[in-house]
Design a protein around this motif. Structure first.
Motif, PDB file in Angstrom:
ATOM      1  N   GLN A 105       0.819  -1.214   0.000  1.00  0.00           N
ATOM      2  CA  GLN A 105       0.000   0.000   0.000  1.00  0.00           C
ATOM      3  C   GLN A 105       0.856   1.269   0.000  1.00  0.00           C
ATOM      4  O   GLN A 105       0.404   2.317  -0.441  1.00  0.00           O
ATOM      5  CB  GLN A 105      -0.972   0.015   1.190  1.00  0.00           C
ATOM      6  CG  GLN A 105      -2.107  -0.996   1.060  1.00  0.00           C
ATOM      7  CD  GLN A 105      -3.004  -0.698  -0.129  1.00  0.00           C
ATOM      8  OE1 GLN A 105      -3.603   0.372  -0.235  1.00  0.00           O
ATOM      9  NE2 GLN A 105      -3.085  -1.645  -1.057  1.00  0.00           N
ATOM     10  N   THR A 109      -0.121   3.708  -2.908  1.00  0.00           N
ATOM     11  CA  THR A 109      -0.670   5.013  -2.550  1.00  0.00           C
ATOM     12  C   THR A 109       0.137   6.131  -3.197  1.00  0.00           C
ATOM     13  O   THR A 109      -0.432   7.094  -3.738  1.00  0.00           O
ATOM     14  CB  THR A 109      -0.687   5.201  -1.020  1.00  0.00           C
ATOM     15  OG1 THR A 109      -1.310   4.063  -0.425  1.00  0.00           O
ATOM     16  CG2 THR A 109      -1.452   6.457  -0.624  1.00  0.00           C
ATOM     17  N   GLN A 295      -8.285   2.980  -7.161  1.00  0.00           N
ATOM     18  CA  GLN A 295      -8.779   2.995  -5.787  1.00  0.00           C
ATOM     19  C   GLN A 295      -9.849   1.926  -5.628  1.00  0.00           C
ATOM     20  O   GLN A 295     -10.639   1.691  -6.540  1.00  0.00           O
ATOM     21  CB  GLN A 295      -9.378   4.362  -5.472  1.00  0.00           C
ATOM     22  CG  GLN A 295      -9.889   4.495  -4.046  1.00  0.00           C
ATOM     23  CD  GLN A 295     -10.331   5.916  -3.754  1.00  0.00           C
ATOM     24  OE1 GLN A 295      -9.631   6.877  -4.042  1.00  0.00           O
ATOM     25  NE2 GLN A 295     -11.522   6.045  -3.175  1.00  0.00           N
TER      26      GLN A 295
ATOM     27  N   LEU B  15      -4.394  10.808   2.047  1.00  0.00           N
ATOM     28  CA  LEU B  15      -3.664  11.221   0.850  1.00  0.00           C
ATOM     29  C   LEU B  15      -3.148  12.649   1.037  1.00  0.00           C
ATOM     30  O   LEU B  15      -3.709  13.421   1.811  1.00  0.00           O
ATOM     31  CB  LEU B  15      -4.578  11.159  -0.372  1.00  0.00           C
ATOM     32  CG  LEU B  15      -5.053   9.773  -0.793  1.00  0.00           C
ATOM     33  CD1 LEU B  15      -6.044   9.889  -1.937  1.00  0.00           C
ATOM     34  CD2 LEU B  15      -3.888   8.898  -1.192  1.00  0.00           C
TER      35      LEU B  15
END
Lengths: 444, 492, 127
Positions: A105, A109, A295, B15
């Protein structure tokens, strides 16, 4: 040897467990005809300290502490210290492609963030997790346009980086994709729209332009788009100086953007590794090459990321794949991601403005050969560019790129670049050298 | 019993765009020593953009924390073994990172004058020579940026050589055990692909090959050892069959880690091959790249190599651009120089004898794993294996557990999964390659984990099918990701 | 399970003909083998297709399968449902998730195809 973590006694234990008498027996089944029966003709292994020495000596044989005005697709920009701090973490440096999403991840990400920022920068809807470099992104974009339009011809501007066009031709030759070029206008240095109009037809899959172009000129992207679209072709816009997107209008009229991110904290490193990108419209996403991160959620409903739309790729589609590409430049893209994070919205704009300021100061003391607006590079007449550069080297300055090797009609000119790293004193030296009496006489 | 330490703290992290707010900054530039410019005036008003919408603004501390936290969610070689078949996930020596960053190398511009690039050129020349010696070939190009890129270059070289003889031909043969890149590459080079079946023992079927090679066949692309980890014992005869019909033998060098110092492709009939510096030569994978895929050729193909070539002129290195038969460039500049530096550092560290020892250890490790796991997992092809071994999930599949499930359970034991479901000629494949940089302790832990999982399949198959249980992120919904792709963040 | 009035191919397509128009889909066996369908790629109306040649493809997360035309003809209609809801192909492959309709150009091709009983036996044997 320090990288081999077994002792001889452990090797012995393992051989015994395998019922093998000696390590050489492991290869006994190979046909004798294939065996190498002498040692490799390579020097024995050396220590860490000697390895550093070797490369320090090689580095000393390269330019050191020279000011440089070379651009031409590879740019000197400050590298924020955070970039190497982040990419040196073992979790990023020594990890594999994120096929196992549960334990990747971190990589996934950051790639998702990268994809997002490239879209924001370029004005496109979707961006892939990077190609090898800008030069190989161009033929990939061209092949994508061919798949989408069902046509084969490609029209590339002469103001696209000459080595990028060479790579395009190498790939296109075997795809049955004829590549033709159209020229530039003598006074502005921008693309010759009339030449484009003459050469485009209903078999043209794509028109390829670069902006800022190889001469540094901000090119006629909108006008090229209008012509391309009127003929049912796609417009591919290339960029080699990513910092320009900090201040310049993004190529919103493009169908595909193919670019190079080297300017974003990627060391020039004598030509690579770099990171190319392809960005496009949502409707073309299934024709995009390269890895994509999407996603999703995990079984507990938490947001998570994974590689997706993999069926475009070589390991599944095999000969019908959108490309044969397997890698992506993940670590390099991460450098760019950290760079974009450090500078951010305001910083990137400020950085771009500094570039423009430096280059326009330099241009103010010279006379650019083209009158088109430029960002941080421009062409200047130099009489005998090689002689000018030779004189500059004595002052530890590497001058601009003599253009004769790529453009015979410009063999009296050089391409100079001034980034935020250019110092006023060095720019003044460069101007002096280019205005020196010998040169002035030739120009008169 | 699970012995390994968990590698990810349970840290949450949003994020960048969700941590952003206007005015935060992590940058500072020096003051300008020249006058500032007005953007519209200098660049043309129509060319100036508005702000970049949604671009993040965070501080330096937030930036470093963001990436550090994200990094803790990754598995990496620095944590433990990656038994991924044909990936050769060996240790990435840190000295390589240091030397690649030496300023004179890291800041070199590809267009700087040759006289000021001698060090870089020497590095490339030295690496070319070393790779030629290792592969038993005559010339090497360092331009290709990755394995697939090298493959494409290699096939283009074959095409150019055949074209010069009058007929580029139309087909490329690929074994049914091959990696998908081989087929995709052949297609990109304008060839059609034909599969050649393997024998019952998993190697090239010489009869099938002989039948398939006609005047339309340009080449056979072979991996040796093949994707089963088995040496292609018929390779010399295969090369003869091809050469007799004017075709060539291309070798995918992905599995060179089994051959360095033991056998050289140039000696067993290969005409052209690529190497993966990010596999055999230890350059870091970095989450998916960069790599480098140099191509090595026999003399006959040397004239067609991408330009420029390095040559010696009056005691110095120079570039020869005058290569009339060259296939052209396959990328701008000279190649992934930073990766080349790392590979050369690896070769210098090992030296000739050291490289051979690494190969021996790589094969020993894989044979050891095979011996220990044979009682528990089905081994479809019993031929001697080299640096990797391929099992099938046949026994476990009878209880409803497939290779993918076993792989996910392996994560709970602190290992990255092996390569799942490849090669396709094995149903439910488990492809395992330890590499030489794994200790006996790590190998034994891996073996114990696999045996434990095999037992769990018999007592609690459902638990195995729901794995992994110990990770921060559980199994992700790949179907939703593909049906409705969300490929970027957007503001709410 | 397998409708009697359909005809089947070895590549696991079905076709049902009425008034010169053949409705084409993939079989339940095929959708099971593929797993969760994520995308269906179909030709445009007006496209000419040839028996045995690929007319499009069906994708799951990990695999792509070509769809081979069971009969030759011209595509008249494609199923609008599948663009937004490819999962319908898993739910109802013989009904609501038909793929394309074709105007047959060679009706003689039809009797060569397998009947429901033949197809049932065929997939039984495949296992």
């Amino acid at each position: 040897m320090r990288y081999l973590p077994k002792s001889d006694s452990e090797r012995r234990q393992m051989l015994d467990a395998c019922g093998v008498a000696s390590a050489e027996d492991l290869f006994a089944h190979l046909p004798e005809a294939v065996r190498l029966r002498r040692p490799l003709d390579l020097a024995p292994g050396i220590s860490e300290y000697e390895i550093v020495d070797y490369f320090r000596q090689r580095a000393a044989e390269n330019a050191n502490e020279y000011a440089s005005f070379l651009g031409a697709g590879v740019y000197r920009h400050y590298r924020p210290v955070l970039v190497d701090t982040v990419v040196s973490r073992g979790e990023f440096l020594t990890s594999y492609t994120p096929y196992q999403a549960e334990i990747s991840q971190g990589t996934l990400t950051t790639i998702f963030e990268f994809q997002t920022m490239i879209c924001q920068l370029t004005g496109m809807d979707v961006a892939n997790a990077s190609m090898y470099d800008g030069s190989t992104a161009v033929p990939e974009a061209a092949m994508m346009a061919a798949r989408i339009t069902g046509r084969r011809r490609v029209l590339a501007a002469r103001t696209v980086h000459p080595e990028y066009r060479e790579v395009l031709r190498t790939y296109a030759r075997h795809q049955g994709m004829p590549v033709e070029e159209f020229g530039y206008v003598q006074d502005s240095g921008a693309i010759d729209l009339e030449d484009l109009e003459r050469k485009i037809d209903d078999q043209t899959a794509a028109v390829i332009v670069q902006s800022p172009n190889f001469f540094g000129v901000i090119d006629e992207v909108k006008a090229a788009a209008e012509i391309a679209h009127r003929h049912g072709a796609l417009l591919i816009v290339v960029f080699t100086e990513a910092v320009s997107l900090g201040i310049l209008e993004p190529p919103a009229d493009a169908d595909i953007v193919a670019g190079e991110l080297q300017s974003f904290a990627i060391s020039p490193s004598y030509g690579g590794p770099y990171a190319g990108i392809i960005a496009t419209r949502d409707k073309f996403v299934r024709q995009m090459p390269g890895r994509l991160v999407g996603q999703t959620v995990d079984t507990h409903g938490n947001r998570a990321f994974c590689l997706t739309l993999s069926t475009r790729e070589q390991h599944i589609r095999r000969e019908k794949a959108t490309s044969n590409i397997c890698t992506n430049q993940a670590l390099i893209a991460l450098m760019a991601t950290v760079f974009m994070t450090v500078y951010g919205k305001q910083g990137l704009r400020e950085l771009a403005l500094q570039n423009a300021a430096k280059a326009h100061y330099l241009a103010g003391n010279l006379k650019p050969a083209f009158n088109g607006k430029f960002f941080n590079e421009f062409v200047v007449r130099a009489g005998n560019p090689e002689a000018v550069n030779k004189a500059l080297l004595k002052k530890k300055i590497i001058g601009g790129l003599p253009l004769g090797r790529f453009y015979p009609e410009l063999s009296d000119s050089m391409l100079v670049c001034a980034t935020e790293m250019a110092r006023r004193a060095d720019m003044d030296e460069l101007s002096q050298a280019l205005r020196a009496p010998a040169v002035a006489e030739v120009l008169a | 019993m699970i012995q390994k330490v968990r590698s990810h703290p349970s840290q949450n992290e949003a994020l960048l765009f969700e941590r952003s707010s206007p005015g935060k900054r992590a940058w500072q530039l020096p003051e300008l020593d020249v006058p500032a410019v007005d953007a519209a005036e200098a660049l043309g008003a129509a060319n100036v953009r508005a702000e970049i919408p949604g671009f993040p603004e965070v501080s330096e501390v937030e930036a470093i924390r963001h990436f550090t936290r994200l990094s803790t969610w990754n598995y990496a070689i620095d944590h433990g073994m990656y038994p991924l078949g044909s990936c050769t996930m060996k240790y990435n020596p840190r000295i390589n990172e240091l030397v690649a960053r030496i300023e004179g190398l890291a800041w070199a511009h590809p267009y700087q004058p040759e006289a000021l690039a001698q060090g870089a050129m020497e590095v490339m020349a030295r690496l070319e020579a070393a790779l030629a010696e290792i592969t038993g070939m005559d010339a090497v190009t360092l331009q290709p940026s990755a394995g697939a890129h090298g493959e494409l270059t290699g096939i283009l070289l074959i095409r150019a050589a055949l074209e010069k003889r009058g007929n580029p031909r139309r087909k490329i043969l690929v074994p049914d055990s091959a990696h998908g890149t081989n087929s995709a590459t052949a297609a990109t080079a304008g060839y059609t692909v034909e599969n050649v079946k393997s024998t019952a023992t998993g190697v090239l079927d010489l009869e099938a090959l002989a039948r398939a090679v006609d005047k339309d066949v340009a080449a056979l692309m072979v991996t040796n050892p093949n994707t089963l980890g088995v040496f292609e014992e018929n390779i010399v005869q295969a090369a003869e069959i091809l050469h007799a019909k004017g075709a060539m033998l291309y070798m995918d060098g992905a599995n060179m880690n089994a051959l360095v110092g033991i056998a050289r492709p140039g000696d067993f009939g290969v005409d052209v091959m690529h190497l993966n510096l990010h596999k055999t030569f230890s350059t870091p994978h970095g989450g998916g790249g960069p790599g480098a895929g140099p191509v090595a050729v026999k003399k006959a193909l040397e004239p067609f190599l991408p330009a420029p070539r390095l040559k010696r002129v009056r005691g110095k290195w120079a570039y020869d651009f005058n290569r009339k038969r060259s296939i052209g460039r396959v990328r701008a500049f000279y190649g992934n120089f930073g990766v080349l530096v790392r590979a050369l550092a690896y070769i210098l560290a090992h030296g000739g004898p050291g490289l051979r020892n690494a190969t021996v250890d790589a094969v020993l490790n894989a044979v050891y794993i095979r011996k220990q796991l044979e009682p528990y997992f089905d081994l479809p092809y019993p031929a001697p294996n080299m640096h990797e071994v391929v099992f099938s999930d046949e026994r476990q599949a009878k209880l409803g557990v497939r290779t993918g499930d076993l792989a996910k359970r392996l994560i709970d034991y602190g290992f990255h999964p092996y390569t799942v479901s490849f090669p396709l000629i094995v149903h439910g494949a488990l492809m395992i390659e330890p590499t030489e940089t794994e200790s006996k302790l790590e190998l034994d832990q891996f073996i114990d984990a696999m045996i434990s999982i095999a037992k769990e399949v018999e007592t609690d198959p459902e638990m195995v099918k729901q794995a992994p249980h110990s990770t921060r992120t559980s199994r992700v919904d790949e179907v939703a990701a593909a049906r409705k792709p969300v490929l970027r963040w957007k503001p709410a | 399970m397998y409708p009697e009035n359909f005809r089947y191919t070895k590549e696991h397509e079905w076709v049902q003909v009425e008034g010169g128009i053949g409705t084409i889909g993939i079989t339940d066996h095929a959708q099971q083998e593929l797993g969760d369908i994520v995308y269906v790629d179909l030709p445009k109306p007006g496209t000419r297709v040839e028996q045995g040649r690929s007319l499009g493809s069906v994708e799951s997360v990990k695999a792509v399968s070509d769809i081979y035309a069971p009969v030759s003809g011209e595509v008249t209609e494609i199923n609008p449902v599948l663009a937004d809801a490819p999962e319908k192909l898993n739910e109802d492959p013989h009904g609501a998730a038909w793929l394309v309709k074709i105007r047959l150009s060679a009706p003689g091709e039809l009797p060569e195809l397998m009947t429901a009983a033949d197809y049932q036996a065929y997939i039984g044997a495949e296992k």
